[in-house]
Design an enzyme around this catalytic site. Structure first.
Site, mmCIF file in Angstrom:
data_model
loop_
_atom_site.group_PDB
_atom_site.id
_atom_site.type_symbol
_atom_site.label_atom_id
_atom_site.label_comp_id
_atom_site.label_asym_id
_atom_site.label_seq_id
_atom_site.Cartn_x
_atom_site.Cartn_y
_atom_site.Cartn_z
ATOM 1 N N LYS A 1 -9.809 -5.250 -5.986
ATOM 2 C CA LYS A 1 -10.598 -4.041 -6.246
ATOM 3 C C LYS A 1 -9.698 -2.813 -6.349
ATOM 4 O O LYS A 1 -10.042 -1.853 -7.017
ATOM 5 C CB LYS A 1 -11.716 -3.846 -5.227
ATOM 6 N N LYS B 1 0.839 -1.207 0.000
ATOM 7 C CA LYS B 1 0.000 0.000 0.000
ATOM 8 C C LYS B 1 0.872 1.254 0.000
ATOM 9 O O LYS B 1 0.589 2.208 -0.723
ATOM 10 C CB LYS B 1 -0.969 -0.019 1.180
ATOM 11 N N LYS C 1 -2.992 -10.044 -10.012
ATOM 12 C CA LYS C 1 -3.932 -10.538 -9.007
ATOM 13 C C LYS C 1 -5.239 -9.733 -9.102
ATOM 14 O O LYS C 1 -5.198 -8.498 -9.174
ATOM 15 C CB LYS C 1 -3.311 -10.340 -7.612
HETATM 16 P P1 ADP Z 1 -9.023 -6.974 -2.585
HETATM 17 O O1 ADP Z 1 -7.646 -7.409 -3.019
HETATM 18 O O2 ADP Z 1 -9.971 -6.908 -3.732
HETATM 19 O O3 ADP Z 1 -8.993 -5.696 -1.781
HETATM 20 P P2 ADP Z 1 -9.465 -8.247 -0.063
HETATM 21 O O4 ADP Z 1 -8.089 -7.890 0.350
HETATM 22 O O5 ADP Z 1 -10.622 -7.537 0.553
HETATM 23 O O6 ADP Z 1 -9.573 -8.126 -1.654
HETATM 24 O O7 ADP Z 1 -9.635 -9.798 0.114
HETATM 25 C C1 ADP Z 1 -10.665 -10.504 0.779
HETATM 26 C C2 ADP Z 1 -10.359 -11.990 0.734
HETATM 27 O O8 ADP Z 1 -10.346 -12.454 -0.616
HETATM 28 C C3 ADP Z 1 -8.996 -12.341 1.312
HETATM 29 O O9 ADP Z 1 -9.056 -13.581 1.986
HETATM 30 C C4 ADP Z 1 -8.128 -12.436 0.109
HETATM 31 O O10 ADP Z 1 -7.011 -13.263 0.295
HETATM 32 C C5 ADP Z 1 -9.082 -13.025 -0.923
HETATM 33 N N1 ADP Z 1 -8.694 -12.580 -2.269
HETATM 34 C C6 ADP Z 1 -8.805 -11.330 -2.774
HETATM 35 N N2 ADP Z 1 -8.357 -11.283 -4.043
HETATM 36 C C7 ADP Z 1 -7.931 -12.533 -4.345
HETATM 37 C C8 ADP Z 1 -7.359 -13.130 -5.517
HETATM 38 N N3 ADP Z 1 -7.156 -12.427 -6.628
HETATM 39 N N4 ADP Z 1 -7.033 -14.432 -5.470
HETATM 40 C C9 ADP Z 1 -7.261 -15.161 -4.341
HETATM 41 N N5 ADP Z 1 -7.795 -14.662 -3.218
HETATM 42 C C10 ADP Z 1 -8.140 -13.370 -3.201
#
Ligand code: ADP
Ligand code: TRP
Length: 321
Positions: free
Chosen positions: A192, A110, A189
């Site tokens: 959002k 971040k 990856k």
């Molecule tokens: P983002 O990356 O969209 O902000 P979050 O950090 O809120 O998503 O992730 C919420 C959950 O979803 C976590 O357990 C995270 O590891 C899983 N997750 C998010 N994006 C992925 C991805 N591209 N592949 C696998 N798991 C993911």
């Protein structure tokens, strides 16, 4: 076995969230005593719009219930309905070396992306440790990017147990599903924060457009594509289509004579059908928000009873009872 996980209401849930965290969590409901929550305190580190947080919170509840979280088997609640975690977070923070937090990839990523960090963002893994430890959790299903946070939790719990005597259960991460990292529309990856998501419950026309606009290379349909397994659309198709169908499409790409347009059409159709039952369930739930709020309130009462017991154990061990 106690299984626990959380998801932030910081945006619209996408296929990465579903296959990385939600689906494995839903599957684990049969293997033990599951506690899943909406991490609204955590969302405060990056989202500063109160109405948006409220709306996202209810949307996450609808999404999770629609996708198969069963409130009869699983305790489902909002993080903030158990404010005891914030006290435990403070207690744990006093045993958390700064260096442990400074090394966290998620924080460093971040910073690298130019996010101006607040203390909450830095201390995020400590609150997460409190979430996990306050329910005596054994297993934490999360996507790969959250694994380090569970390791930090283990380090803090071990330190507390050494300082003050056996108090916390040491949890283990369970890294989700068949694919550790779900790729987004740009091959990075799916996240959002990268604007490369395909939503679980995206609107039909917009999602079709997004999928049909996936950027592919310039090889003609006739050309064989021996590297078909690297293709984003194939990787996503493998998640939403039966294995034989995805296997056959991949074989046809490899052999030549099958174009990217048809591949993307197949991906959209399978995506749309895969979530059709959940989409119908979600519409039903959205028309019955009293039921959804009832589920969350009931979950909160059950979660809070456990949290109080464990917090008292930690207070007693550390001499602040
Ligand atoms: P983002 O990356 O969209 O902000 P979050 O950090 O809120 O998503 O992730 C919420 C959950 O979803 C976590 O357990 C995270 O590891 C899983 N997750 C998010 N994006 C992925 C991805 N591209 N592949 C696998 N798991 C993911
Ligand atoms: N940090 C997790 C995420 O962004 C959400 C979360 C908060 C969580 N507390 C947790 C996940 C406890 C598992 C266990 O996805």
């Amino acid at each position: 076995m106690r299984i626990l996980s959380g998801i932030q209401p910081s945006g619209t849930l996408h296929l990465g969230n579903y296959f990385g965290m939600m689906k494995p969590s839903i599957t684990l409901q049969d293997e033990g005593d599951a506690y899943y929550f909406i991490a609204n305190y955590h969302s405060m580190t990056s989202l500063f719009d109160a109405d948006q947080r409220r709306q996202n919170t209810i949307n996450v509840a609808l999404d999770f219930l629609a996708c198969g979280l069963d409130p009869k088997r699983t305790v489902f609640f909002r993080q903030s309905d158990v404010p005891e975690v914030t006290e435990l977070s403070w207690i744990l923070s006093t045993l958390t070396p700064m260096g442990l937090l400074e090394r966290c990839h998620s924080y460093k990523d971040k910073l690298a992306r130019g996010v101006s960090p607040n203390h909450g963002l830095f201390a995020y893994p400590v609150l997460m440790a409190a979430d996990i430890l306050i329910y005596d959790s054994n297993v934490v299903p999360v996507g790969k990017d959250q694994k380090q946070h569970v390791e930090v939790t283990r380090d803090i719990a071990i330190k507390f147990n050494q300082e003050y005597g056996e108090t916390f259960v040491i949890p283990e991460p369970r890294i989700g599903g068949d694919v550790a990292v779900i790729p987004g529309t740009d091959g990075q990856k799916m996240s959002k924060s990268y604007g490369n998501t395909i939503d679980i419950f995206g609107e039909e026309k917009a999602t079709r457009k997004k999928i049909m606009s996936l950027v592919m290379d310039s090889r003609s349909p006739a050309e064989p594509k021996p590297d078909a397994d690297k293709n984003i659309a194939i990787q996503l198709l493998k998640l939403v289509a039966p294995a034989e169908v995805a296997g056959e499409v991949e074989a046809r790409l490899r052999a030549g004579g099958f174009g990217y347009g048809d591949l993307k059409k197949a991906l959209f159709e399978h995506y749309w059908n895969y979530f059709a039952p959940a989409r119908a369930k979600r519409a039903e739930l959205a028309a019955n928000l009293d039921y959804v709020n009832g589920v969350l309130n009931d979950g909160a009462a059950r979660a809070r009873a456990v949290a109080r017991t464990v917090l008292n154990r930690a207070r007693k061990a550390s001499g602040i009872d």
